[in-house]
Design a protein around this motif. Structure first.
Motif, mmCIF file in Angstrom:
data_model
loop_
_atom_site.group_PDB
_atom_site.id
_atom_site.type_symbol
_atom_site.label_atom_id
_atom_site.label_comp_id
_atom_site.label_asym_id
_atom_site.label_seq_id
_atom_site.Cartn_x
_atom_site.Cartn_y
_atom_site.Cartn_z
ATOM 1 N N VAL A 1 -7.691 11.655 -0.584
ATOM 2 C CA VAL A 1 -6.596 12.021 0.312
ATOM 3 C C VAL A 1 -6.674 13.518 0.541
ATOM 4 C CG1 VAL A 1 -4.110 12.022 0.672
ATOM 5 C CG2 VAL A 1 -5.177 10.148 -0.597
ATOM 6 N N ARG A 2 -6.991 13.896 1.760
ATOM 7 C CA ARG A 2 -7.067 15.322 2.108
ATOM 8 C C ARG A 2 -5.679 15.846 2.448
ATOM 9 N NH1 ARG A 2 -12.381 17.226 1.113
ATOM 10 N NH2 ARG A 2 -13.684 15.351 1.148
ATOM 11 N N ALA A 3 -5.461 17.104 2.154
ATOM 12 C CA ALA A 3 -4.154 17.707 2.435
ATOM 13 C C ALA A 3 -4.301 19.208 2.528
ATOM 14 C CB ALA A 3 -3.148 17.341 1.350
ATOM 15 N N GLY A 4 -3.330 19.822 3.163
ATOM 16 C CA GLY A 4 -3.340 21.273 3.268
ATOM 17 C C GLY A 4 -3.014 21.961 1.961
ATOM 18 N N ALA A 5 -2.270 21.271 1.101
ATOM 19 C CA ALA A 5 -1.896 21.851 -0.190
ATOM 20 C C ALA A 5 -1.615 20.726 -1.168
ATOM 21 C CB ALA A 5 -0.673 22.756 -0.056
ATOM 22 N N VAL A 6 -1.743 21.041 -2.448
ATOM 23 C CA VAL A 6 -1.440 20.101 -3.524
ATOM 24 C C VAL A 6 -0.442 20.762 -4.460
ATOM 25 C CG1 VAL A 6 -2.345 18.855 -5.533
ATOM 26 C CG2 VAL A 6 -3.676 18.928 -3.401
ATOM 27 N N VAL A 7 0.613 20.026 -4.806
ATOM 28 C CA VAL A 7 1.566 20.457 -5.823
ATOM 29 C C VAL A 7 1.302 19.625 -7.068
ATOM 30 C CG1 VAL A 7 3.985 20.628 -6.494
ATOM 31 C CG2 VAL A 7 3.298 21.161 -4.144
ATOM 32 N N LEU A 8 0.866 20.263 -8.130
ATOM 33 C CA LEU A 8 0.617 19.580 -9.391
ATOM 34 C C LEU A 8 1.897 19.631 -10.217
ATOM 35 C CD1 LEU A 8 -1.273 18.180 -11.397
ATOM 36 C CD2 LEU A 8 -2.025 20.440 -12.163
ATOM 37 N N ALA A 9 2.592 18.489 -10.280
ATOM 38 C CA ALA A 9 3.863 18.385 -10.998
ATOM 39 C C ALA A 9 3.764 17.236 -11.994
ATOM 40 C CB ALA A 9 5.009 18.159 -10.021
ATOM 41 N N ALA A 10 2.712 17.281 -12.794
ATOM 42 C CA ALA A 10 2.375 16.172 -13.672
ATOM 43 C C ALA A 10 2.940 16.314 -15.075
ATOM 44 C CB ALA A 10 0.854 16.006 -13.732
ATOM 45 N N GLY A 11 3.831 17.265 -15.297
ATOM 46 C CA GLY A 11 4.479 17.396 -16.591
ATOM 47 C C GLY A 11 3.485 17.593 -17.718
ATOM 48 N N ALA A 12 3.650 16.808 -18.782
ATOM 49 C CA ALA A 12 2.788 16.938 -19.959
ATOM 50 C C ALA A 12 1.349 16.551 -19.676
ATOM 51 C CB ALA A 12 3.348 16.084 -21.099
ATOM 52 N N TRP A 13 1.088 15.922 -18.527
ATOM 53 C CA TRP A 13 -0.273 15.551 -18.134
ATOM 54 C C TRP A 13 -0.958 16.638 -17.305
ATOM 55 C CZ3 TRP A 13 3.752 12.163 -18.494
ATOM 56 C CH2 TRP A 13 3.562 10.992 -19.229
ATOM 57 N N SER A 14 -0.314 17.771 -17.091
ATOM 58 C CA SER A 14 -0.846 18.796 -16.182
ATOM 59 C C SER A 14 -2.252 19.242 -16.547
ATOM 60 C CB SER A 14 0.090 20.008 -16.150
ATOM 61 O OG SER A 14 1.352 19.665 -15.635
ATOM 62 N N SER A 15 -2.488 19.495 -17.833
ATOM 63 C CA SER A 15 -3.796 20.018 -18.227
ATOM 64 C C SER A 15 -4.888 18.966 -18.165
ATOM 65 C CB SER A 15 -3.729 20.619 -19.632
ATOM 66 O OG SER A 15 -3.377 19.629 -20.580
ATOM 67 N N THR A 16 -4.530 17.691 -17.998
ATOM 68 C CA THR A 16 -5.541 16.649 -17.800
ATOM 69 C C THR A 16 -6.274 16.880 -16.493
ATOM 70 O OG1 THR A 16 -4.179 15.076 -19.023
ATOM 71 C CG2 THR A 16 -5.914 14.162 -17.634
ATOM 72 N N LEU A 17 -5.534 17.279 -15.468
ATOM 73 C CA LEU A 17 -6.148 17.547 -14.168
ATOM 74 C C LEU A 17 -6.599 18.993 -14.023
ATOM 75 C CD1 LEU A 17 -3.788 15.538 -11.813
ATOM 76 C CD2 LEU A 17 -6.218 15.144 -12.157
ATOM 77 N N LEU A 18 -6.026 19.871 -14.815
ATOM 78 C CA LEU A 18 -6.382 21.288 -14.744
ATOM 79 C C LEU A 18 -6.622 21.777 -16.171
ATOM 80 C CD1 LEU A 18 -6.558 22.972 -12.154
ATOM 81 C CD2 LEU A 18 -4.336 23.956 -12.729
ATOM 82 N N PRO A 19 -7.811 21.485 -16.734
ATOM 83 C CA PRO A 19 -8.050 21.758 -18.158
ATOM 84 C C PRO A 19 -7.872 23.211 -18.565
ATOM 85 C CG PRO A 19 -9.718 20.268 -17.303
ATOM 86 C CD PRO A 19 -8.931 20.755 -16.112
ATOM 87 N N ASP A 20 -8.076 24.154 -17.668
ATOM 88 C CA ASP A 20 -7.923 25.550 -18.078
ATOM 89 C C ASP A 20 -6.456 25.945 -18.266
ATOM 90 O OD1 ASP A 20 -7.441 25.414 -15.363
ATOM 91 O OD2 ASP A 20 -8.441 27.281 -14.865
ATOM 92 N N LEU A 21 -5.528 25.021 -17.954
ATOM 93 C CA LEU A 21 -4.115 25.256 -18.248
ATOM 94 C C LEU A 21 -3.739 24.809 -19.651
ATOM 95 C CD1 LEU A 21 -1.846 24.334 -15.184
ATOM 96 C CD2 LEU A 21 -2.118 26.552 -16.288
ATOM 97 N N ARG A 22 -4.673 24.206 -20.375
ATOM 98 C CA ARG A 22 -4.333 23.605 -21.665
ATOM 99 C C ARG A 22 -3.660 24.585 -22.629
ATOM 100 N NH1 ARG A 22 -8.798 20.522 -22.303
ATOM 101 N NH2 ARG A 22 -7.749 18.845 -21.187
ATOM 102 N N PRO A 23 -4.116 25.835 -22.724
ATOM 103 C CA PRO A 23 -3.396 26.741 -23.641
ATOM 104 C C PRO A 23 -2.006 27.122 -23.146
ATOM 105 C CG PRO A 23 -5.616 27.551 -23.120
ATOM 106 C CD PRO A 23 -5.303 26.482 -22.142
ATOM 107 N N GLU A 24 -1.739 26.946 -21.842
ATOM 108 C CA GLU A 24 -0.500 27.439 -21.252
ATOM 109 C C GLU A 24 0.562 26.346 -21.097
ATOM 110 O OE1 GLU A 24 -0.835 30.511 -21.177
ATOM 111 O OE2 GLU A 24 -3.006 30.695 -21.107
#
Length: 402
Positions: A199-222
């Protein structure tokens, strides 16, 4: 049709963002890996505290003043359509086992309320025991009651927001998780679902709660997934726990971590512990441990003796999306154009539901505010608490809200 914005996650951050972005004229699609509300998510369960008290923290208190008005407007909207209110303004009781002193969470919350023109009622040990007889152990000797606040029926709120989103024309896909972000160059251009749909889009809002770092691993420490115990207890004397005699409470919370709710219409009292928690897999957060239950029983025996031996009808581990400083994380990714992360609720985000969507939409549009500056993208945040009601580290390291 290619949407303007994809929102990943249908908890309170994701759904309020989708609704506000839609109201601002964007085409929005929402993906949620589980059902709505998702049983494992922090946004679910039967209730969340809605309180204005944040110690000396004027940022959260002022934002909560706005949010409280939003909860009342939502109730009014429901009343006009014949719906049942889901925000219950029982008031909030904040009590302490020692006299309130400057620098303590309860003392500083009381003084901040007064400075901002509110009228909390100061209570001594006798007043606490007389007005709230469930606190019969007399171990709590000081505190206050503030009539402006209470609880929200959290799972009901999430279901209502999802229904509003569908009515507004937002595509809401349950049980369709996002496997990866579509990245090209230094930008994010959409998502790929676990079923292989792009699904293409102009922007993505990642609001995955405790699963956030699953999609964005470099957020894991944060943004870390941490687990916190929640218990539903069946009192032998339900009348002690009716809202008029037992409002939403925090009990020396900066020391104990314990907070709770009046009698639910299904006959139980919810008590939970807000602290550092322990690392969990948000998809399988597990159950409270024997140590968690023993600690609860010890607390109840001195604080709420009528619940000390009450049967536990249900328990869960609430999975927080915890940031090191306890502040929310609502900001564009500085290295990936087209991506906004909205989360880091840290166990105190749900109460802000009526204002979260506007904050997130402002972040998508690149607007600035005093609040978004607080919730900016940051690395190596100090280990403090944006929510000063956390129990101290010494009480939180071992096996120990939602």
């Amino acid at each position: 049709m290619t949407p303007d914005i994809v929102v990943v996650g249908a908890g309170v951050f994701g759904l309020t963002a989708a609704l506000e972005l839609c109201a601002r004229g964007y085409g929005v699609v929402v993906f949620e890996a589980g059902p709505i509300p998702r049983p494992e998510a922090a946004s679910t369960d039967v209730s969340k505290v809605v309180r204005m008290e944040y110690g000396t923290d004027q940022t959260y208190m002022s934002l909560m003043e706005e949010a409280l008005g939003g909860w009342r407007r939502w109730n009014a909207d429901l009343a006009r359509t014949g719906g049942r209110p889901f925000f219950h303004e029982t008031g909030v009781l904040m009590i302490s086992r020692a006299s309130l002193e400057d620098g303590g969470f309860e003392h500083d919350s009381l003084e901040s309320l007064r400075r901002r023109g509110h009228s909390p009622e100061r209570l001594d040990a006798e007043a606490i025991a007389r007005r709230y007889p469930a606190w019969g152990g007399r171990s709590f000797v000081d505190g206050f009651y503030h009539a402006h606040g209470g609880l929200a029926e959290s799972a009901t709120v999430v279901s209502w927001l999802a229904a509003r989103a569908a009515s507004a024309g937002i595509e809401v896909h349950q049980r369709e998780g996002v496997e990866t972000l579509l990245v090209k160059g230094d930008g994010v251009h959409g998502v790929r679902t676990r079923g292989g749909r792009e699904v293409r889009a102009g922007a993505v809002v990642l609001a995955a709660g405790a699963w956030s770092s699953t999609l964005l691993p470099d957020l894991r420490p944060e943004i870390r997934a941490t687990g916190h115990p929640v218990f539903h207890l069946q009192p032998s004397d339900p009348g002690l726990f009716e809202p008029s005699r037992f409002p939403v409470f925090t009990a020396d919370v900066a020391q104990t971590g314990y907070y709770g709710f009046p009698l639910h219409r299904d006959g139980f009292v919810k008590i939970a512990r807000h602290g550092a928690g322990r690392p969990v897999d948000p998809g399988t957060p597990g159950e409270p441990t024997a140590d968690d239950l023993e600690d609860l029983r010890s607390f109840l025996s001195g604080a709420l003796p009528a619940l000390a031996n009450a049967p536990v009808s249900y328990s869960r581990v609430c999975a927080y999306a915890d940031t090191p400083d306890g502040d929310f994380w609502i900001a564009p990714d500085p290295q990936r154009a087209g991506l906004v992360v909205a989360g880091g609720g840290s166990g105190h985000g749900f109460k802000f539901a009526p204002v979260l969507g506007g904050l997130i939409a402002d972040a998508v549009e690149g607007r600035t505010s005093q609040w978004l500056e607080r919730f900016r993208w940051r690395r190596g945040a100090p280990a403090g608490r944006g929510d000063a009601a956390r129990a101290p580290r010494s009480l939180r390291d071992g096996p120990a809200p939602g």
